[in-house]
Each structure stands twice: as C-alpha cells, then as structure tokens.
Scaffold this motif. Sequence first.
Motif, PDB file in Angstrom:
ATOM      1  N   LYS A 236       0.829  -1.212   0.000  1.00  0.00           N
ATOM      2  CA  LYS A 236       0.000   0.000   0.000  1.00  0.00           C
ATOM      3  C   LYS A 236       0.862   1.261   0.000  1.00  0.00           C
ATOM      4  N   SER A 243       0.936   6.565  -6.820  1.00  0.00           N
ATOM      5  CA  SER A 243      -0.264   7.367  -7.082  1.00  0.00           C
ATOM      6  C   SER A 243       0.038   8.860  -6.989  1.00  0.00           C
ATOM      7  N   LEU A 258      -5.046   4.092 -10.136  1.00  0.00           N
ATOM      8  CA  LEU A 258      -5.672   3.566  -8.921  1.00  0.00           C
ATOM      9  C   LEU A 258      -6.493   2.316  -9.217  1.00  0.00           C
ATOM     10  N   ALA A 259      -7.198   2.329 -10.339  1.00  0.00           N
ATOM     11  CA  ALA A 259      -8.004   1.166 -10.719  1.00  0.00           C
ATOM     12  C   ALA A 259      -7.093  -0.051 -10.952  1.00  0.00           C
ATOM     13  N   TYR A 261      -4.138  -0.521  -9.586  1.00  0.00           N
ATOM     14  CA  TYR A 261      -3.513  -0.912  -8.328  1.00  0.00           C
ATOM     15  C   TYR A 261      -4.427  -1.794  -7.484  1.00  0.00           C
ATOM     16  N   ILE A 262      -5.713  -1.460  -7.420  1.00  0.00           N
ATOM     17  CA  ILE A 262      -6.606  -2.304  -6.627  1.00  0.00           C
ATOM     18  C   ILE A 262      -6.866  -3.633  -7.336  1.00  0.00           C
ATOM     19  N   PRO A 266      -6.180  -5.903  -4.074  1.00  0.00           N
ATOM     20  CA  PRO A 266      -7.514  -5.451  -3.658  1.00  0.00           C
ATOM     21  C   PRO A 266      -7.536  -4.815  -2.272  1.00  0.00           C
ATOM     22  N   GLN A 269      -7.630  -0.923  -1.609  1.00  0.00           N
ATOM     23  CA  GLN A 269      -8.865  -0.143  -1.674  1.00  0.00           C
ATOM     24  C   GLN A 269      -9.392   0.221  -0.283  1.00  0.00           C
ATOM     25  N   ASP A 270      -9.017  -0.563   0.723  1.00  0.00           N
ATOM     26  CA  ASP A 270      -9.504  -0.327   2.089  1.00  0.00           C
ATOM     27  C   ASP A 270      -8.573   0.567   2.911  1.00  0.00           C
ATOM     28  N   TYR A 274      -5.651   5.117  -0.123  1.00  0.00           N
ATOM     29  CA  TYR A 274      -6.505   5.021  -1.314  1.00  0.00           C
ATOM     30  C   TYR A 274      -7.677   6.009  -1.205  1.00  0.00           C
ATOM     31  N   LYS A 275      -8.279   6.048  -0.033  1.00  0.00           N
ATOM     32  CA  LYS A 275      -9.423   6.939   0.165  1.00  0.00           C
ATOM     33  C   LYS A 275      -9.000   8.405   0.039  1.00  0.00           C
ATOM     34  N   LYS A 278      -8.668   9.164  -3.701  1.00  0.00           N
ATOM     35  CA  LYS A 278      -9.985   9.344  -4.326  1.00  0.00           C
ATOM     36  C   LYS A 278     -10.569  10.715  -3.965  1.00  0.00           C
TER      37      LYS A 278
END
Length: 328
Positions: A236, A243, A258-259, A261-262, A266, A269-270, A274-275, A278
Amino acid sequence: MRHGKADDETECLFKVGTLPVPFKSPSKMASAEEQQAQKLMAEADKKSASATKTTGFISGVFGGSSSGKIDDAIELYCKAANIFKMAKNWSDSGTCSLKAAHLYQRINNKLEAFSKFTDASNAFKKNDPQKAIECLKQAVAIQTEMGRFSMAAKTLVSMAEICEAEPLRDIPQAVGYYEKATDYYQGEESKSQAQPCMLKVAQYAAEREEYGKAIEIFEQVAERCAANPMLKSGAKEYFFKASLCQLSVDPLNAGQALARYIGTCPAFQDTREYKLMKALLGALDGDPDGDAFDAALKAYDEVGRMDGWAAGMLQRVKRRMGGDSDLT
C-alpha cells in the motif's frame, strides 16, 4: 578528625612531592600521543621507501627482504593510525590507513587492502568526505575484482550516504551510487537488499520531477510486495507513492492507475491512502478553490500525519492549483 594511616601516607606524599607519576593535562597527553604517532609514521615512510628501492631483480633472486620491510611498514602505519584515532586526528589517521592499504595492494593482500581503505574512509569522513569517497571507490574496485558484488553494493550504499549528507549534499552522485548498488544486488539475486536502494532512486527521481522513472520503480516494488504474503502489507505504501507521482503528472492518469492498483492488490482499496487519493481526485475535478483538497488532507492528518516526502509531493500539486497552503 583523625585520618587513617593510609590517608596520612597519601597526604605526606602530596606534601613532599613524591608521587611516582606526575599528572598531565588531557591536552598534553593528546599532544604526546600525536608526537608518538608522527614518529611511527615517519619510520613507516622510511621502511616503505626502502622496500621500493630494493624491489626488482635482486629482491626476486635473493629473497624477500623488501617484503619484510613492507610488513614492518604496514604494522607501523596501523599503529600510528590507531594512535591518531585516539587523539581524534582524523586526517592523519586516515592517511596512515590509506598508506597501509596501498602497501597491502603491493603484496597482493586484497582483503586487508579493502579493510584499510574502509578504515581510511571512516577517518576521512569526519572532515574530508570527498577523500572518504575516493577511498571507498578503491574498496569497491577490490570487491568487484574478487567477485564479491554484494559487498561492493554495500560499500556503494555507504558512498551514497556520504553524498547525501552535509557538507557534500550531492544528490545526483548519490543516486548514481544507489543505482549501481541496485544493479549489483539484483545481479546477486539479493532483491530485499536492492529494494531500499531502488526506493531511494525513485524518491529522488520524483523530487526532480522525473515522474515516469519514479512511477516505474514504485510500481515494481509494490507489485513485488503484493505477490509475497510476507511483504503484502508494504504494498500500500508504494502504490500510494506511485499514485502521488501519477497525480503530479495528470489526475486522469492517476485515476486509471488507482483502478490498476486495486486490481493487483484489492486490499489497497480499504486503506486510508486510497481513500485520500480518491478524495483528492474528486477535489481536483470540481473544486477550483482548493477547499475540498485542503479538507481531504486535514481529515487524513487527524488520524495520522503523512511523511515529509508525500507532503512535499502534494505541496507541488497544490501550487499548480494556484494555492500555497503548507501541507508539511
């Protein structure tokens, strides 16, 4: 009050001045040490010069008289180096170790030569970092000649760290050493040792706005971590740094990255990172004043502050938006 017998004797010794060893101040002791070391170094110089004169046909036919003189000179240089070191005379300590290293090279003792080049570098590093690097260059040459590339890579890292620090602060030179160390580690399949060197190169590349190079390295390291259950939690951090570089190039590219990377990891994304990305992308898309951008950063920092490098990257993005708030 009556003193004991031992106290009386000691008091008497002080009175009549019969103490066996007179006290010397630390400064005088240091001066005496350096004088002793200077004599040893001068004696070593004479033996080294004498050995040079006797080297050749006569020495080769009738025996190794020059070899014995070289051994004696090396021993004297090493003793002098240690005494200078105790006196904190780093320049002369380094010079003696350097002379010993060159003599070890003359008798083809590569391991000892490497050791003395390293000792010389450690001494010179205190007040002459450029000379310290020159010593380590010779150490690297010995290591590569012997095929010890992992050791050579470790020495290159030491050279890079000297370049990074004051007073040199020569980042381009440091990056070159980190890149060479990476090559050597990877050639020996020492990927875990290569990774910190790669990350240094990536961070400095991003600071110089060489974003393509930085992105490639961060993504490579992140993907390696994601594929290894033991390293997965570290992915991460490197996807986040990739990013930030993407965001510095183009928000659209950052969203697409980002798409990807997840898709690779996966669990990314949590994460808070990441948040945050976004939220920043949303702010850049519909907030010309930057208020939403600042709010996203503030919300992130309330839980835990980001490191200085990441904050610096976002500061650049903020400036391009026309703002100058301090994100560090």
